[in-house]
Design an enzyme around this catalytic site. Structure first.
Site, PDB file in Angstrom:
ATOM      1  N   GLU A 100     -11.434   4.019   6.573  1.00 56.26           N
ATOM      2  CA  GLU A 100     -10.294   4.715   7.176  1.00 56.26           C
ATOM      3  C   GLU A 100     -10.853   5.896   7.961  1.00 56.26           C
ATOM      4  O   GLU A 100     -10.750   7.060   7.567  1.00 56.26           O
ATOM      5  CB  GLU A 100      -9.297   5.180   6.108  1.00 56.26           C
ATOM      6  CG  GLU A 100      -8.000   5.706   6.727  1.00 56.26           C
ATOM      7  CD  GLU A 100      -7.015   6.218   5.689  1.00 56.26           C
ATOM      8  OE1 GLU A 100      -7.337   6.233   4.499  1.00 56.26           O
ATOM      9  OE2 GLU A 100      -5.900   6.616   6.104  1.00 56.26           O
ATOM     10  N   HIS A 110       0.838  -1.210   0.000  1.00 55.46           N
ATOM     11  CA  HIS A 110       0.000   0.000   0.000  1.00 55.46           C
ATOM     12  C   HIS A 110       0.866   1.250   0.000  1.00 55.46           C
ATOM     13  O   HIS A 110       1.499   1.581   1.000  1.00 55.46           O
ATOM     14  CB  HIS A 110      -0.929   0.010   1.227  1.00 55.46           C
ATOM     15  CG  HIS A 110      -1.962   1.094   1.150  1.00 55.46           C
ATOM     16  ND1 HIS A 110      -3.304   0.825   1.043  1.00 55.46           N
ATOM     17  CD2 HIS A 110      -1.850   2.439   1.126  1.00 55.46           C
ATOM     18  CE1 HIS A 110      -3.973   1.965   0.969  1.00 55.46           C
ATOM     19  NE2 HIS A 110      -3.109   2.964   1.025  1.00 55.46           N
ATOM     20  N   ASP A 129       2.163   3.093   3.008  1.00 56.24           N
ATOM     21  CA  ASP A 129       1.165   4.119   2.679  1.00 56.24           C
ATOM     22  C   ASP A 129       1.795   5.427   2.180  1.00 56.24           C
ATOM     23  O   ASP A 129       1.547   5.828   1.058  1.00 56.24           O
ATOM     24  CB  ASP A 129       0.239   4.388   3.881  1.00 56.24           C
ATOM     25  CG  ASP A 129      -1.087   5.035   3.473  1.00 56.24           C
ATOM     26  OD1 ASP A 129      -1.319   5.223   2.264  1.00 56.24           O
ATOM     27  OD2 ASP A 129      -1.892   5.351   4.368  1.00 56.24           O
ATOM     28  N   GLN A 170      -9.936   8.899  -5.682  1.00 56.73           N
ATOM     29  CA  GLN A 170      -9.679   9.446  -4.346  1.00 56.73           C
ATOM     30  C   GLN A 170     -10.737  10.459  -3.883  1.00 56.73           C
ATOM     31  O   GLN A 170     -10.984  10.603  -2.692  1.00 56.73           O
ATOM     32  CB  GLN A 170      -8.296  10.107  -4.355  1.00 56.73           C
ATOM     33  CG  GLN A 170      -7.917  10.798  -3.069  1.00 56.73           C
ATOM     34  CD  GLN A 170      -6.463  10.611  -2.714  1.00 56.73           C
ATOM     35  OE1 GLN A 170      -5.625  10.268  -3.549  1.00 56.73           O
ATOM     36  NE2 GLN A 170      -6.133  10.816  -1.469  1.00 56.73           N
ATOM     37  N   HIS A 192       1.464   5.415  -2.122  1.00 56.56           N
ATOM     38  CA  HIS A 192       0.960   6.472  -3.015  1.00 56.56           C
ATOM     39  C   HIS A 192       2.153   7.144  -3.688  1.00 56.56           C
ATOM     40  O   HIS A 192       2.694   8.133  -3.198  1.00 56.56           O
ATOM     41  CB  HIS A 192       0.143   7.498  -2.235  1.00 56.56           C
ATOM     42  CG  HIS A 192      -1.118   6.931  -1.671  1.00 56.56           C
ATOM     43  ND1 HIS A 192      -2.332   6.995  -2.329  1.00 56.56           N
ATOM     44  CD2 HIS A 192      -1.352   6.226  -0.529  1.00 56.56           C
ATOM     45  CE1 HIS A 192      -3.251   6.374  -1.610  1.00 56.56           C
ATOM     46  NE2 HIS A 192      -2.690   5.904  -0.508  1.00 56.56           N
ATOM     47  N   HIS A 213      -9.279   1.465  -0.156  1.00 60.38           N
ATOM     48  CA  HIS A 213      -9.213   2.183   1.102  1.00 60.38           C
ATOM     49  C   HIS A 213     -10.589   1.986   1.729  1.00 60.38           C
ATOM     50  O   HIS A 213     -11.595   2.393   1.146  1.00 60.38           O
ATOM     51  CB  HIS A 213      -8.974   3.663   0.861  1.00 60.38           C
ATOM     52  CG  HIS A 213      -7.577   4.005   0.433  1.00 60.38           C
ATOM     53  ND1 HIS A 213      -7.051   3.608  -0.763  1.00 60.38           N
ATOM     54  CD2 HIS A 213      -6.613   4.715   1.076  1.00 60.38           C
ATOM     55  CE1 HIS A 213      -5.803   4.065  -0.848  1.00 60.38           C
ATOM     56  NE2 HIS A 213      -5.504   4.734   0.249  1.00 60.38           N
TER      57      HIS A 213
HETATM   58 ZN    ZN Z   1      -3.564   4.986   1.134  1.00 57.36          ZN
END
Ligand code: ZN
Length: 428
Positions: free
Chosen positions: A214, A58, A310, A153, A60, A211
Site C-alpha cells: 500500500e 476489507h 476499508d 499494524q 477496520h 495489507h
Molecule cells: Zn486496511
C-alpha cells in the site's frame, strides 16, 4: 399452516430473471413462480432488484466512527493515519470500541451489508481491539457475519511484541492472518514477515489477508513474495492481497511476469478505491498517480478481485456510509470499468466475488442458501450502482432486519410530472 414463513414476490434477480423467493426458517426454500403459495408474510418486490447481500472484504471496525479523535489527519497520508491511530488506541476503551463497532454494524445492516471482514490491530499488549471485536462478532452473529483478521499494524518485526500478540489474538479466536510488509523497516524484513505469517496460517489452517504494497513505491514487490509463499505452502485460493497499490506504478514488463504468478497462486486482490484514491499519490505533483491497482488487467488473467470499503469516519478517511455501492461506484470510475459487462462486474465485486474471497458458505439466491438478501429501489445491478438507491428491505438469515419506505421526490413544476424517480432504462 403456511408453506413459507416469508415470500418475496416478483423481484428481478441480478442475472435478470424475475422470480419469487420462498423462505422457511433461515433458508431459501424455493426460487421460481410461487403463485398460489401461502406465507406468514409477503413482500412485493415487483420491478425492484433483489440481490444477495453486500459483502465487504476489507474494513477496520476497531477504528471506525472515531473521526476527529483525538485530532484529524492533516496531511491525508497513510503514515499520518497510522500515527494518529496510535494516539487513539492508547486512550480508547473496550466499551467505546464495542459501541462504535456496533453502531457501524447498524449502518451496515440498513444498507444490506451483511458480511464484513475486519482487520483488528494486534500491536497492543492489552489486545483491547481483539477483545472488543470478538465480543461484537458474537453480538451480531444472528444477522451479520463478521470475520476478523489479526493485523500487526505497527509491523510484525518492527513492533517488538507484535509476534506474541498476533499469536495470542489467533489463540483467542481471530479468524484470519494479516500483515503489513511495506511498513516493516526494510524490504528484507517485509519479505520475512510475509514468509513467517503465511507459515503461521499454513500451520493453523487459516486464511491470509495482508495489507500488501500500500505505497506508491514501484519497487514495493511484496505481492511477489505473497504469491511465492502461497504456492510454496499450498495455500492456493486461501490468500488475499489488500490494496496492492504499488502495482499502479510498477514497470509494465515486471507486471507482465507478476500477473501470471499471482494467477497461478490463486491470490485474490482487494483494492479499496475510496481510500486508495484519497491516500495515494500524495507525494506527486503533476501528473498525479491515482494509486489504484491494475483491476482489469488482473481480471483478464483470471485473478479474483473484490472491492473493499476499508474505512468510514476514521484516521484515514472522513466520509463513508457503509454503502458498498459507493465503493463500486468509485472503483468503476477509477478503474474505467465502463462497458456494460464491466459495470455489471463491479456489482458482482461487492456481492458474489467478495463472498468467495471470504469463503462464505451458503451464500446466494438459490434453494438451500442462507435466506439473506436485499431489495433495492433499482431495476438492475448497473442502475443500482448509478443510483446507490434506498434499500427497501433487508432480510438476514430469514428475518426482516431493516425496511425503508420508497422515497420519491415530488415536483411542483407546471406541465411536468408530479413525481420523479430517476430510474431509467434504455429506450424509455
Ligand atoms: Zn486496511
Amino acid at each position: 399452516m403456511a408453506e413459507f414463513d416469508l415470500i418475496v414476490t416478483g423481484g428481478t434477480l441480478p442475472d435478470g430473471r424475475v422470480a419469487d423467493i420462498g423462505i422457511r426458517g433461515d433458508r431459501i426454500a424455493a426460487v421460481g413462480d410461487l403463485g398460489g403459495s401461502t406465507a406468514g408474510r409477503v413482500i412485493d418486490a415487483t420491478g425492484d432488484l433483489v440481490s444477495p447481500p453486500f459483502v465487504d472484504p476489507h474494513f477496520h471496525l476497531d477504528a471506525t466512527l472515531s473521526y476527529g479523535t483525538p485530532r484529524i489527519n492533516a496531511s491525508g497520508t497513510l503514515l499520518e493515519g497510522i500515527a494518529l491511530w496510535g494516539e487513539l488506541k492508547a486512550q480508547t476503551t473496550v466499551d467505546e470500541m464495542v459501541d462504535r463497532a456496533l453502531a457501524y454494524c447498524d449502518w451496515a445492516v440498513s444498507m444490506g451489508l451483511l458480511a464484513i471482514r475486519s482487520h483488528v490491530d494486534t500491536c497492543d499488549d492489552t489486545l483491547k481491539g481483539v477483545e472488543a471485536l470478538l465480543h461484537v462478532r458474537e453480538r451480531v452473529k444472528p444477522y451479520l457475519d463478521l470475520q476478523l483478521v489479526a493485523f500487526p499494524q505497527d509491523g510484525f518485526f518492527r513492533d517488538p511484541t507484535a509476534r506474541a500478540n498476533t499469536l495470542r489474538a489467533l489463540d483467542m479466536g481471530v479468524d484470519v492472518v494479516g500483515g503489513i510488509p511495506h511498513f516493516e523497516r526494510t524490504m528484507e524484513d517485509g519479505r520475512a514477515s510475509v514468509r513467517a505469517l503465511c507459515e503461521i496460517a499454513a500451520d493453523r489452517g487459516l486464511l491470509v489477508d495482508m495489507h500488501c504494497d500500500e505505497t506508491d513505491d514501484p519497487l514495493s514487490r511484496h505481492v511477489e513474495t505473497l504469491a511465492y509463499e502461497t504456492q510454496r505452502l499450498g495455500l492456493q485460493g486461501r490468500v488475499a492481497g489488500s490494496h496492492l497499490t504499488s502495482m499502479h506504478s510498477m514497470d509494465n514488463y515486471y507486471v507482465s511476469k507478476l500477473l501470471p504468478l499471482m494467477a497461478e497462486a490463486g491470490l485474490a486482490a482487494i483494492p479499496n478505491p475510496l481510500i486508495n484514491i484519497v491516500l495515494q499519490g500524495r507525494h506527486d505533483s503533476y501528473p498525479k498517480r491515482r494509486g489504484l491497482t491494475r483491476v482489469k488487467e488482473m481480471q483478464a488473467h483470471g485473478i479474483r478481485v473484490g472491492w473493499g470499503q476499508d474505512c468510514v469516519r476514521d484516521p484515514w478517511y472522513s466520509l463513508g456510509t457503509a454503502d458498498m455501492l459507493d465503493v463500486a461506484f468509485m472503483g468503476l470510475h477509477v478503474a474505467q470499468m465502463t462497458s456494460p459487462e464491466e459495470m455489471r462486474r463491479c456489482f458482482d465485486m461487492v456481492t458474489v466475488e467478495n463472498a468467495a474471497i471470504l469463503h462464505l458458505p451458503d451464500y446466494g439466491l438459490h434453494e438451500g442458501a442462507l435466506a439473506s438478501l436485499v431489495i433495492l429501489d433499482a431495476g438492475d445491478p448497473v442502475e443500482a450502482i448509478r443510483l446507490r438507491p434506498d434499500r427497501l428491505a433487508v432480510i438476514a438469515k430469514g428475518r426482516v432486519v431493516a425496511e425503508k419506505a420508497r422515497n420519491d421526490s415530488h415536483l411542483s413544476l407546471d406541465g411536468r410530472p408530479a413525481r420523479v424517480r430517476r430510474r431509467h432504462r434504455a429506450g424509455e
